[in-house]
Design a protein around this motif. Sequence first.
Motif, PDB file in Angstrom:
ATOM      1  N   LYS A 187     -29.206  -5.550 -12.909  1.00 37.81           N
ATOM      2  CA  LYS A 187     -28.850  -7.053 -12.179  1.00 37.81           C
ATOM      3  C   LYS A 187     -27.227  -6.840 -12.024  1.00 37.81           C
ATOM      4  CE  LYS A 187     -29.919 -11.698 -12.019  1.00 37.81           C
ATOM      5  NZ  LYS A 187     -28.712 -12.499 -12.321  1.00 37.81           N
ATOM      6  N   GLU A 233     -26.030  -4.616  -9.446  1.00 39.23           N
ATOM      7  CA  GLU A 233     -26.220  -5.182  -8.135  1.00 39.23           C
ATOM      8  C   GLU A 233     -25.132  -6.086  -7.794  1.00 39.23           C
ATOM      9  OE1 GLU A 233     -30.153  -6.513  -7.832  1.00 39.23           O
ATOM     10  OE2 GLU A 233     -31.237  -4.558  -7.884  1.00 39.23           O
ATOM     11  N   GLU A 234     -24.995  -7.059  -8.827  1.00 40.63           N
ATOM     12  CA  GLU A 234     -24.003  -8.080  -8.618  1.00 40.63           C
ATOM     13  C   GLU A 234     -22.480  -7.517  -8.398  1.00 40.63           C
ATOM     14  OE1 GLU A 234     -24.731 -10.798 -11.835  1.00 40.63           O
ATOM     15  OE2 GLU A 234     -26.268 -11.660 -10.900  1.00 40.63           O
ATOM     16  N   SER A 255     -30.920  -0.196  -6.594  1.00 42.90           N
ATOM     17  CA  SER A 255     -31.802  -0.353  -7.864  1.00 42.90           C
ATOM     18  C   SER A 255     -32.978   0.932  -7.702  1.00 42.90           C
ATOM     19  CB  SER A 255     -32.401  -1.547  -8.112  1.00 42.90           C
ATOM     20  OG  SER A 255     -33.146  -1.872  -6.682  1.00 42.90           O
TER      21      SER A 255
END
Lengths: 284, 158
Positions: free
Chosen positions: A244, A247-248, A276
């Motif tokens: 996460k 990804e951010e 991912s």
Amino acid sequence: MKSPPFSYIRAESLEQAFDLIDQYGEEARILAGGQSLMATLNMRLSTPKILIDINKIGGMDQIKLDNDKIVVGALARHTKVANSSDIKKYAPLVSKALPHIAHQAIRNRGTFGGSIAFADPAAELPAVSLALEASFVLQSRNGIRTLPAKDFFLGLFDTALKKDEIIIAIEIPIIKDDENYSFMELSRRQGDYAIIGIAAQGNIKSGIFSNMRLAYFGAGDRPLIAQNAINILEGERHTAEVIKAVEESLSLDLDPMDDLNGPASMKMHLARVITSRTLAEISA
Amino acid sequence: MNDNINISLTVNGQKISRNVAARTNLVDFVRYELELTGSHVGCEHGVCGACTIRVDGSIVRGCLMLAAQADGSKVETIEGLSDSNEITDLQNEFHNSNALQCGFCTPGFLLTAQELLENNPSPSRNEIREFISGNYCRCTGYQAIVDAIEKVAKKRNN
């Protein structure tokens, strides 16, 4: 459309090519595989006075193992690289990327060096070169210099290649035993330019990422390394929280543009999706 | 500077020498200079595959290669492959499977299919689709084209 008129000279040697570059300067373009150049000529986006054809210069299409690296001659055509057992064994990321480059008839002509020199931000091999920490061997009349891929791509179709230089080879460090790799690309039709794509390689030992390289194409004005994402991954395991965070972080590293495929926000979303998937594949 | 180039090459087994304008691409050369009009000109920027020609044993985009670059090469077009009966089975199966409607794309598809079957005698349907991905059929006949190539692969393997 038909290309505008131009002249044509076939260089039989690098020496002769350098002579011709000296002689014609800005009016000349180097013709390698021609799979992008010819299209831009036919669309009259490019109007050189003279093409210097380097296809017949001998010995520049070889693929050779040299200690801890594999050296690909700039004129090696994509099909030849795809069929090379050394590439499959020592640079499998290249093998995985090659089927995504255009179509068979184009891979039969297009060259590795040509793809690097053209530096299309949506092309596969520039990003693959970044992920592999490859270097490009550039020759001019004054000598040879070797430049890491990360210092080569400067902007939209802009590279560190000087006007009097020709790419003669690509040096790729061979994959290490504890390294893994992945390649993913989204496009509308098999072989079309990418909407977004990722080339990734790095160390994965006991489930821990280190020295990862995540390189993206179709994600900005040039192939891009996602350094923030790489920093997050260093020393970490593949967990939901880490992924996460990666990804951010991509919005810090990538800068996709709106185009006919869709808005930049869609590409950023797709970049997260393929990132991912890629990291799951590498850590599996 | 050379605005015109002398070239010598073999086209469908015949030795040919011509003087061509530097900018003439290979497909325009075979169509207009040699009157071999089976290779078609579609998009002229490498997207559609209608201009597929075989050079030194491998298919290329006839619009993305200069005639000057074919100097010394062995060039084969749909006419040559037809006359030598190399692809008669593919041609018959395209016909039988309704794998063509207007036929504009067909020469390109036939040359592409032949290269696929030479490299990979037993391709899966996915592999066939991947290999022909560089050829457009605007009559939307892909299903039948894949059928035809698959049938010929099976027949050749028997």
